[in-house]
Each structure stands twice: as structure tokens, then as C-alpha cells.
Enzyme design. Structure first.
Site, short mmCIF file in Angstrom:
data_model
loop_
_atom_site.label_atom_id
_atom_site.label_comp_id
_atom_site.label_asym_id
_atom_site.label_seq_id
_atom_site.Cartn_x
_atom_site.Cartn_y
_atom_site.Cartn_z
N ASN A 13 -44.19 15.15 33.71
CA ASN A 13 -45.45 14.61 33.23
C ASN A 13 -45.85 13.40 34.08
O ASN A 13 -45.19 12.35 34.03
CB ASN A 13 -45.31 14.22 31.75
CG ASN A 13 -46.62 13.79 31.12
OD1 ASN A 13 -47.39 13.04 31.72
ND2 ASN A 13 -46.87 14.25 29.91
N LYS A 16 -46.57 10.10 32.18
CA LYS A 16 -45.35 9.37 31.79
C LYS A 16 -44.75 8.65 32.99
O LYS A 16 -44.29 7.51 32.89
CB LYS A 16 -44.32 10.32 31.19
CG LYS A 16 -44.58 10.70 29.75
CD LYS A 16 -43.40 11.46 29.17
CE LYS A 16 -43.68 11.84 27.72
NZ LYS A 16 -42.52 12.55 27.12
N ASP A 72 -38.48 10.77 25.10
CA ASP A 72 -39.04 11.75 24.18
C ASP A 72 -39.87 10.98 23.18
O ASP A 72 -39.42 9.95 22.63
CB ASP A 72 -37.98 12.59 23.47
CG ASP A 72 -38.60 13.88 22.92
OD1 ASP A 72 -39.15 14.66 23.71
OD2 ASP A 72 -38.55 14.10 21.70
N SER A 73 -41.08 11.43 22.99
CA SER A 73 -41.99 10.67 22.15
C SER A 73 -42.95 11.62 21.46
O SER A 73 -43.10 12.78 21.85
CB SER A 73 -42.77 9.65 23.00
OG SER A 73 -43.42 10.30 24.07
N GLY A 160 -52.41 12.85 25.54
CA GLY A 160 -51.85 13.25 24.25
C GLY A 160 -52.81 13.01 23.10
O GLY A 160 -53.99 13.37 23.15
N TYR A 161 -52.31 12.35 22.06
CA TYR A 161 -53.09 12.13 20.84
C TYR A 161 -53.85 10.80 20.86
O TYR A 161 -54.43 10.40 19.84
CB TYR A 161 -52.14 12.16 19.63
CG TYR A 161 -51.47 13.50 19.43
CD1 TYR A 161 -52.04 14.48 18.60
CD2 TYR A 161 -50.29 13.82 20.08
CE1 TYR A 161 -51.44 15.72 18.44
CE2 TYR A 161 -49.68 15.06 19.92
CZ TYR A 161 -50.26 16.00 19.10
OH TYR A 161 -49.67 17.23 18.94
N ASP A 162 -53.87 10.14 22.01
CA ASP A 162 -54.53 8.83 22.11
C ASP A 162 -55.96 8.81 21.58
O ASP A 162 -56.37 7.83 20.93
CB ASP A 162 -54.51 8.33 23.55
CG ASP A 162 -53.13 7.89 24.01
OD1 ASP A 162 -52.20 7.86 23.16
OD2 ASP A 162 -52.95 7.58 25.20
N ARG A 188 -44.14 3.20 23.81
CA ARG A 188 -43.31 3.24 25.00
C ARG A 188 -43.06 1.84 25.54
O ARG A 188 -41.96 1.52 26.00
CB ARG A 188 -43.97 4.13 26.05
CG ARG A 188 -43.04 4.64 27.11
CD ARG A 188 -43.65 5.77 27.92
NE ARG A 188 -43.67 7.02 27.17
CZ ARG A 188 -44.77 7.62 26.73
NH1 ARG A 188 -45.96 7.09 26.98
NH2 ARG A 188 -44.71 8.75 26.07
#
Length: 205
Positions: A13, A16, A72-73, A160-162, A188
Site C-alpha cells: 500500500n 501506508k 494492521d489497522s 480508506g474510510y477517511d 497510526r
């Protein structure tokens, strides 16, 4: 000055990689994505963020013979019984887009007849460092970022879900924050604060 220690990021990713490079910038490491060694992503069979981070780090170590860092998040929504949780990246399917994943979250909340006025949620991130695939003492750190889910996505930054996550005490979503602000506040970032201190000690021993 000695050369930075090469460490594999157990992820493909790029978002990330960019975030973690910025957050871990003070450490004497050269963080390189596992794609450089054509390392495939392992099956994430753990039931917790820690278990999955450990699986990914160990997998990268075993195939590259280098130290590895794994993250992992995911997003946890109590009203959805903890979903999407460890399945956050593949909530709507293995190849689902970010928009498909958060759209399914919104749809599931509507199906449960939940209101969005106070739909609490939090992001969780766990970081793991292994010096080798048999390392019995991994460096581990976890961070939590509390907020709530909003009905209409806003913002184009982040990933992501931001776009549907509104941090507590803020008027803008995680996707409306600039990178430096998000790197100061996020789950993070919170995980990284302790992780940097712990990893510095490990690298100096």
C-alpha cells in the site's frame, strides 16, 4: 555516519508507505516496500490487528531475510458489532475500492436503522517490528483515534474510510485534513509515538 538499516514494509500500500516514512523519519532505517522483492500479501487469518500485523511481518521477513515492519489497522464501529474491524480493507470484497467499503458501512448502518448523529467509531492501528522471522520479542505498539461516522463522505485526502470519519472535536473529516495534520493526529501517528522509542532501543542494542 552509518548507513540506514534496510527494513521491509510488509505492505504494498503506497499510502501506508508514504505515511509511515514520514512518521518514522527520525529512525536510522530505510523503509522499503515488500514489492521490491515481489513478496505477495499473505492471508490475514488473525482475529485481531496484532495477529494480522505479526503474520504480515513474519511473512516478509521469511521471504526477504530482512527485518520487517508491518501495520494492521482498520475502523471499528460498535453499532456494527465491531465491523469492519480486521476486514476493513476488504469489507466489500477482496478487490473492493475504498468507496465501496465505506458505502457498505453506510448501507449497513441504515439497514440497522441507526442514526448518524452520534455514530461512534474509532480507528485502530498496530505496528509490529521483527528483526527476523523467528524473533521471539517483536516490537509492538497500538494507537486509537476516536470519532464518529457521518452520512455523506467529504474530502479527497487520505484513503480508506477517511471521508466518512469525523474525529472528535473537529469539524472536518480525516479526508479533509492535510497530510501533516493527519500525521499528527491519526491512529497510526499515535501508535508511532511509542513505536519510535521502542524501536530506537532495539536498534541500539
Amino acid at each position: 555516519m552509518s548507513e540506514p538499516k534496510q527494513v521491509v514494509l510488509a505492505s504494498n500500500n503506497q499510502h501506508k508507505l508514504k505515511e509511515l516514512k514520514a512518521l518514522l523519519g527520525k529512525l536510522p532505517i530505510d523503509l522499503v516496500p515488500q514489492s521490491r522483492w515481489h513478496v505477495p500479501s499473505p492471508a490475514e487469518t488473525g482475529s485481531t490487528f496484532f495477529e494480522n500485523a505479526l503474520i504480515k511481518a513474519r511473512h516478509a521477513c521469511s521471504l526477504t531475510h530482512l527485518p520487517a515492519i508491518a501495520d494492521d489497522s482498520g475502523l471499528v464501529i460498535p453499532r456494527l458489532d465491531g465491523e469492519p474491524g480486521v476486514r476493513s480493507a476488504r469489507y466489500a470484497g477482496e478487490d473492493a475500492s475504498d468507496a465501496e467499503n465505506y458505502s457498505l458501512v453506510l448501507s449497513n448502518l441504515v439497514d440497522k436503522q441507526e442514526t448518524f448523529d452520534d455514530c461512534r467509531a474509532y480507528f485502530c492501528a498496530t505496528l509490529v517490528y521483527l528483526s527476523n522471522s523467528n524473533d521471539p520479542t517483536p516490537v509492538i505498539s497500538t494507537g486509537i483515534w476516536h470519532g464518529r461516522i457521518i452520512e455523506q463522505p467529504r474530502g479527497s485526502n487520505g484513503f480508506g474510510y477517511d471521508p466518512v470519519f469525523l474525529p472528535i472535536g473537529m469539524a472536518c473529516t480525516a479526508a479533509e485534513l492535510d497530510a501533516s495534520e493527519k500525521n499528527r493526529l491519526s491512529h497510526r501517528a499515535r501508535a508511532t509515538l511509542e513505536f519510535v522509542q521502542l524501536l530506537e532501543r532495539r536498534l541500539n542494542t
